[in-house]
Design a protein around this motif. Structure first.
Motif, PDB file in Angstrom:
ATOM      1  N   MET A 135     107.467  64.947  37.155  1.00  0.00           N
ATOM      2  CA  MET A 135     106.894  66.328  37.248  1.00  0.00           C
ATOM      3  C   MET A 135     107.600  67.245  36.314  1.00  0.00           C
ATOM      4  O   MET A 135     107.542  67.872  35.395  1.00  0.00           O
ATOM      5  N   GLU A 136     109.139  67.358  37.059  1.00  0.00           N
ATOM      6  CA  GLU A 136     109.945  68.253  36.511  1.00  0.00           C
ATOM      7  C   GLU A 136     110.229  67.852  35.171  1.00  0.00           C
ATOM      8  O   GLU A 136     110.652  68.721  34.142  1.00  0.00           O
ATOM      9  N   LEU A 137     110.676  66.333  34.853  1.00  0.00           N
ATOM     10  CA  LEU A 137     111.240  65.926  33.719  1.00  0.00           C
ATOM     11  C   LEU A 137     110.224  66.015  32.698  1.00  0.00           C
ATOM     12  O   LEU A 137     110.618  66.402  31.343  1.00  0.00           O
ATOM     13  N   VAL A 138     108.832  65.748  32.742  1.00  0.00           N
ATOM     14  CA  VAL A 138     108.130  66.046  31.698  1.00  0.00           C
ATOM     15  C   VAL A 138     107.776  67.300  31.253  1.00  0.00           C
ATOM     16  O   VAL A 138     108.044  67.711  30.256  1.00  0.00           O
ATOM     17  N   GLN A 139     107.833  68.357  32.340  1.00  0.00           N
ATOM     18  CA  GLN A 139     107.759  69.734  31.918  1.00  0.00           C
ATOM     19  C   GLN A 139     108.916  70.120  31.217  1.00  0.00           C
ATOM     20  O   GLN A 139     108.668  70.835  29.986  1.00  0.00           O
ATOM     21  N   ALA A 140     110.167  69.676  31.517  1.00  0.00           N
ATOM     22  CA  ALA A 140     111.385  70.041  30.593  1.00  0.00           C
ATOM     23  C   ALA A 140     111.326  69.279  29.315  1.00  0.00           C
ATOM     24  O   ALA A 140     111.866  70.139  28.433  1.00  0.00           O
ATOM     25  N   GLU A 141     110.819  68.210  29.376  1.00  0.00           N
ATOM     26  CA  GLU A 141     110.737  67.461  28.000  1.00  0.00           C
ATOM     27  C   GLU A 141     109.890  68.158  26.935  1.00  0.00           C
ATOM     28  O   GLU A 141     109.910  68.250  25.883  1.00  0.00           O
ATOM     29  N   ILE A 142     108.699  68.673  27.538  1.00  0.00           N
ATOM     30  CA  ILE A 142     107.660  69.332  26.771  1.00  0.00           C
ATOM     31  C   ILE A 142     108.174  70.531  26.065  1.00  0.00           C
ATOM     32  O   ILE A 142     108.082  70.957  25.074  1.00  0.00           O
ATOM     33  N   GLU A 143     108.982  71.341  26.997  1.00  0.00           N
ATOM     34  CA  GLU A 143     109.586  72.706  26.392  1.00  0.00           C
ATOM     35  C   GLU A 143     110.813  72.130  25.386  1.00  0.00           C
ATOM     36  O   GLU A 143     110.671  72.909  24.632  1.00  0.00           O
ATOM     37  N   ARG A 144     111.598  71.119  25.636  1.00  0.00           N
ATOM     38  CA  ARG A 144     112.540  70.749  24.695  1.00  0.00           C
ATOM     39  C   ARG A 144     111.722  70.381  23.325  1.00  0.00           C
ATOM     40  O   ARG A 144     112.380  70.882  22.201  1.00  0.00           O
ATOM     41  N   MET A 145     110.831  69.846  23.439  1.00  0.00           N
ATOM     42  CA  MET A 145     110.087  69.559  22.166  1.00  0.00           C
ATOM     43  C   MET A 145     109.605  70.625  21.731  1.00  0.00           C
ATOM     44  O   MET A 145     109.701  70.807  20.266  1.00  0.00           O
ATOM     45  N   LYS A 146     108.922  71.517  22.137  1.00  0.00           N
ATOM     46  CA  LYS A 146     108.320  72.584  21.579  1.00  0.00           C
ATOM     47  C   LYS A 146     109.660  73.587  20.981  1.00  0.00           C
ATOM     48  O   LYS A 146     109.059  74.331  19.896  1.00  0.00           O
ATOM     49  N   SER A 147     110.417  73.600  21.551  1.00  0.00           N
ATOM     50  CA  SER A 147     111.717  74.355  20.806  1.00  0.00           C
ATOM     51  C   SER A 147     112.140  73.945  19.368  1.00  0.00           C
ATOM     52  O   SER A 147     112.964  74.477  18.642  1.00  0.00           O
ATOM     53  N   GLN A 148     111.916  72.538  19.061  1.00  0.00           N
ATOM     54  CA  GLN A 148     112.254  72.279  18.092  1.00  0.00           C
ATOM     55  C   GLN A 148     111.123  72.297  16.851  1.00  0.00           C
ATOM     56  O   GLN A 148     111.610  71.839  15.589  1.00  0.00           O
ATOM     57  N   PHE A 149     109.997  73.150  17.016  1.00  0.00           N
ATOM     58  CA  PHE A 149     109.097  73.366  16.038  1.00  0.00           C
ATOM     59  C   PHE A 149     109.018  74.702  15.815  1.00  0.00           C
ATOM     60  O   PHE A 149     109.308  75.498  16.794  1.00  0.00           O
ATOM     61  N   LYS A 172     107.474  78.454  15.639  1.00  0.00           N
ATOM     62  CA  LYS A 172     106.583  79.253  16.597  1.00  0.00           C
ATOM     63  C   LYS A 172     105.170  79.208  16.095  1.00  0.00           C
ATOM     64  O   LYS A 172     105.130  79.350  14.889  1.00  0.00           O
ATOM     65  N   GLY A 173     104.307  79.125  16.920  1.00  0.00           N
ATOM     66  CA  GLY A 173     102.813  78.890  16.175  1.00  0.00           C
ATOM     67  C   GLY A 173     102.233  77.630  16.433  1.00  0.00           C
ATOM     68  O   GLY A 173     101.195  77.317  16.116  1.00  0.00           O
ATOM     69  N   VAL A 174     103.235  76.678  16.192  1.00  0.00           N
ATOM     70  CA  VAL A 174     102.663  75.311  16.414  1.00  0.00           C
ATOM     71  C   VAL A 174     102.144  75.063  17.688  1.00  0.00           C
ATOM     72  O   VAL A 174     102.723  75.087  18.690  1.00  0.00           O
ATOM     73  N   GLU A 175     101.057  74.302  17.768  1.00  0.00           N
ATOM     74  CA  GLU A 175     100.265  74.229  18.788  1.00  0.00           C
ATOM     75  C   GLU A 175     100.069  72.762  19.297  1.00  0.00           C
ATOM     76  O   GLU A 175      99.828  72.036  18.175  1.00  0.00           O
ATOM     77  N   ILE A 176     100.075  72.224  20.430  1.00  0.00           N
ATOM     78  CA  ILE A 176      99.724  70.905  20.786  1.00  0.00           C
ATOM     79  C   ILE A 176      98.178  71.250  21.053  1.00  0.00           C
ATOM     80  O   ILE A 176      97.705  71.721  22.039  1.00  0.00           O
ATOM     81  N   GLU A 177      97.348  70.352  20.417  1.00  0.00           N
ATOM     82  CA  GLU A 177      95.843  70.082  20.676  1.00  0.00           C
ATOM     83  C   GLU A 177      95.477  69.347  21.630  1.00  0.00           C
ATOM     84  O   GLU A 177      94.745  69.780  22.473  1.00  0.00           O
ATOM     85  N   LYS A 178      96.149  68.173  21.856  1.00  0.00           N
ATOM     86  CA  LYS A 178      95.649  67.385  23.054  1.00  0.00           C
ATOM     87  C   LYS A 178      96.717  66.599  23.527  1.00  0.00           C
ATOM     88  O   LYS A 178      97.829  66.415  22.817  1.00  0.00           O
ATOM     89  N   ILE A 179      96.757  66.301  24.815  1.00  0.00           N
ATOM     90  CA  ILE A 179      97.786  65.483  25.575  1.00  0.00           C
ATOM     91  C   ILE A 179      97.021  64.398  26.120  1.00  0.00           C
ATOM     92  O   ILE A 179      95.988  64.426  27.007  1.00  0.00           O
ATOM     93  N   ALA A 180      97.616  63.221  25.934  1.00  0.00           N
ATOM     94  CA  ALA A 180      96.794  61.968  26.667  1.00  0.00           C
ATOM     95  C   ALA A 180      98.210  61.463  27.421  1.00  0.00           C
ATOM     96  O   ALA A 180      99.491  61.459  27.072  1.00  0.00           O
ATOM     97  N   VAL A 181      97.719  60.940  28.761  1.00  0.00           N
ATOM     98  CA  VAL A 181      98.808  60.503  29.575  1.00  0.00           C
ATOM     99  C   VAL A 181      98.377  59.246  29.969  1.00  0.00           C
ATOM    100  O   VAL A 181      97.276  58.953  30.444  1.00  0.00           O
ATOM    101  N   THR A 182      99.471  57.995  29.986  1.00  0.00           N
ATOM    102  CA  THR A 182      99.139  56.669  30.490  1.00  0.00           C
ATOM    103  C   THR A 182     100.249  56.473  31.517  1.00  0.00           C
ATOM    104  O   THR A 182     101.049  57.251  31.718  1.00  0.00           O
ATOM    105  N   GLY A 183     100.092  55.456  32.195  1.00  0.00           N
ATOM    106  CA  GLY A 183     101.028  54.717  33.126  1.00  0.00           C
ATOM    107  C   GLY A 183     100.467  55.376  34.521  1.00  0.00           C
ATOM    108  O   GLY A 183      99.551  55.817  34.668  1.00  0.00           O
ATOM    109  N   SER A 184     101.611  54.858  35.289  1.00  0.00           N
ATOM    110  CA  SER A 184     101.143  54.972  36.849  1.00  0.00           C
ATOM    111  C   SER A 184     101.433  56.280  37.351  1.00  0.00           C
ATOM    112  O   SER A 184     100.772  56.456  38.207  1.00  0.00           O
TER     113      SER A 184
END
Length: 72
Positions: free
Chosen positions: A32-46, A48-60
């Motif tokens: 949980m913590e790592l995913v939230q941190a990685e999403i924030e890191r990803m957002k910081s590279q784009f 402002k105003g770029v939006e994520i339209e959909k998120i799909a999650v797979t795995g255990s």
């Protein structure tokens, strides 16, 4: 996003299915913590105003993490 028992893979693609961002990180028992941190890191590279339209999650960890981040 793939949430496995030992690693997390996160891929961001655009409407042309081009990969804009990719990361592979060890789960470390804190998905949980790592995913939230990685999403924030990803957002910081784009711009402002770029939006994520959909998120799909797979795995255990898909149900727990997917629900927490609003994947649908």
């Amino acid at each position: 996003m793939d949430i496995g028992s030992t690693s997390i893979n996160l891929v961001l693609i655009n409407e042309k299915k081009e990969v804009l961002y990719y990361s592979y990180i060890k789960n470390l028992g804190k998905p949980m913590e790592l995913v939230q941190a990685e999403i924030e890191r990803m957002k910081s590279q784009f711009p402002k105003g770029v939006e994520i339209e959909k998120i799909a999650v797979t795995g255990s960890g898909r149900e727990r993490v997917g629900k927490a981040i609003g994947a649908g």
